[in-house]
Design a protein around this motif. Structure first.
Motif, short mmCIF file in Angstrom:
data_model
loop_
_atom_site.label_atom_id
_atom_site.label_comp_id
_atom_site.label_asym_id
_atom_site.label_seq_id
_atom_site.Cartn_x
_atom_site.Cartn_y
_atom_site.Cartn_z
N PRO A 196 0.83 -1.31 -0.01
CA PRO A 196 -0.22 -0.23 0.13
C PRO A 196 0.69 1.54 0.26
O PRO A 196 0.59 2.28 -0.47
N ALA A 197 1.97 1.18 0.38
CA ALA A 197 2.89 2.50 0.64
C ALA A 197 3.62 2.76 -1.13
O ALA A 197 3.26 4.21 -1.27
N THR A 225 6.98 -6.02 2.83
CA THR A 225 7.32 -6.45 1.59
C THR A 225 8.16 -5.83 1.62
O THR A 225 8.81 -4.13 1.69
N GLY A 226 8.58 -5.88 0.11
CA GLY A 226 10.04 -5.46 -0.73
C GLY A 226 10.24 -4.02 -0.87
O GLY A 226 11.61 -3.60 -0.92
N SER A 227 9.00 -3.20 -1.00
CA SER A 227 9.03 -1.85 -1.51
C SER A 227 8.36 -0.97 -0.39
O SER A 227 8.74 -0.01 -0.27
N SER A 248 -0.04 -9.48 5.56
CA SER A 248 0.81 -10.53 4.79
C SER A 248 2.33 -10.00 4.98
O SER A 248 2.04 -8.83 5.31
N ARG A 249 3.16 -10.62 4.19
CA ARG A 249 4.14 -10.73 4.32
C ARG A 249 4.81 -11.38 3.13
O ARG A 249 4.01 -12.71 2.64
N GLY A 250 5.67 -10.60 2.01
CA GLY A 250 6.09 -11.20 0.61
C GLY A 250 7.35 -10.16 0.20
O GLY A 250 6.97 -8.92 0.14
N SER A 251 7.56 -10.82 -0.86
CA SER A 251 9.44 -9.43 -0.87
C SER A 251 9.03 -8.72 -2.04
O SER A 251 9.36 -8.77 -2.60
N ASP A 252 7.58 -9.76 -3.48
CA ASP A 252 7.28 -8.88 -4.23
C ASP A 252 8.76 -9.37 -5.59
O ASP A 252 8.41 -8.43 -5.92
N PHE A 253 9.35 -11.14 -5.21
CA PHE A 253 10.17 -10.70 -5.82
C PHE A 253 9.98 -11.32 -7.90
O PHE A 253 8.88 -12.10 -7.72
N HIS A 254 10.76 -10.95 -8.74
CA HIS A 254 10.91 -11.03 -9.69
C HIS A 254 11.77 -12.02 -10.44
O HIS A 254 11.46 -12.49 -10.78
N SER A 255 13.44 -11.43 -10.06
CA SER A 255 14.50 -11.31 -10.91
C SER A 255 15.57 -11.97 -9.79
O SER A 255 15.06 -10.74 -8.89
#
Length: 287
Positions: A196-197, A225-227, A248-255
């Motif tokens: 949300p940020a 989260t990652g950002s 919730s908790r998540g990295s938003d990992f792409h690569s």
């Protein structure tokens, strides 16, 4: 570390949308990096879910189905993560198909603008990374601009291109918040407001987003989260409490080359919050 700590990573992307690793590679990476509970959340797509679940099982980690749906709210794009749903639900899969369908014409217009700015071949270049016109996104264009030597990395791309007011930016009307919520909850899942940020909302608009989300049956918000920066963990922990939402908790990992946070690297959720996985206990697929 809290006694009941769970290293959950409930936000990442594979080659099925705009990541660079396969669902199988992500499952192996998550397991190797100590993730206990994982979800693959490709953009507007559930095509990798069965592969991800099987790979998670083989790697010995628990799994939740996931997707990240693009939503238009107050003329801005907001992302809603769905977790723990039936990945074969007809209304969900059709809704996501319809949402993806708008990406092709949008990509053509993005390429036209980039050509006007002196950058040719952008559509074909981005399509090589996407593999499918329905899944083509700004990230794929960004990778092409790096490959073509226009920018040094993808962060540099978004400083000069593909964002509002800069060449290559094309707005798009995605799903409505109401539709996305109905698809997720209708398929037995739980809806979460992603990072949300990242949204450039006034306090009033942010309150309106959370209010409508909650009214439509939303149950979670990404706090860590990652950002998000550390002070934003606390900000959204407070908002989670205010609206009665799970965290919730998540990295938003792409690569491995592009992401600031790797799978499994996030700090724990702030204390005194209800983790979303407690609400999803019966929907977790365990090895």
């Amino acid at each position: 570390m809290p006694q009941n700590y769970l290293n959950a990573d409930l936000h990442c992307h594979s080659v099925v949308s705009d990541g660079t690793l396969t669902p199988e590679q992500l499952a192996q990476r998550a397991a190797a990096r100590g993730v206990d509970l994982w979800a693959l959340t490709d953009h507007d797509e559930v095509g990798g879910q069965h592969r991800a679940a099987a790979a998670a099982n083989a790697a010995g980690i628990a799994y939740l189905t996931g997707t990240e749906i693009s939503v238009t709210f107050a003329d801005s794009t907001v992302h809603i993560v769905g977790l723990g749903f039936d990945a074969d639900n007809a209304a969900l899969t059709q809704g996501l198909y319809d949402t993806r369908h708008g990406r092709g014409p949008r990509a053509r217009e993005m390429a036209r603008q980039l050509e006007q700015a002196g950058i040719g071949g952008a559509y074909e270049g981005a399509l090589r990374y996407a593999g499918n016109p329905e899944l083509i996104s700004r990230t794929h264009f960004a990778r092409y601009l790096v490959e073509a030597g226009v920018c040094s990395d993808t962060y540099d791309v978004f400083r000069h291109y593909l964002t509002e007011g800069k060449p290559g930016y094309v707005g798009h009307t995605w799903a409505s918040l109401k539709d996305a919520m109905q698809w997720i909850t209708g398929a037995g899942g739980l809806a979460v407001i992603a990072h949300p940020a990242r949204y450039d909302f006034s306090a009033n608009l942010e309150y309106a987003l959370f209010s409508e989300f909650k009214q439509l049956g939303g149950e979670g918000v990404e706090v860590v989260t990652g950002s998000h920066r550390p002070h934003e963990y606390q900000t959204y922990a407070g908002i989670a409490k205010e609206f009665g939402l799970a965290a919730s908790r998540g990295s938003d990992f792409h690569s491995p080359e592009e992401s600031q946070i790797d799978l499994g690297e996030l700090p724990p959720l702030p204390s005194q919050l209800t983790p979303v996985w407690e609400l999803l206990h019966e929907r977790i697929q365990r090895p």
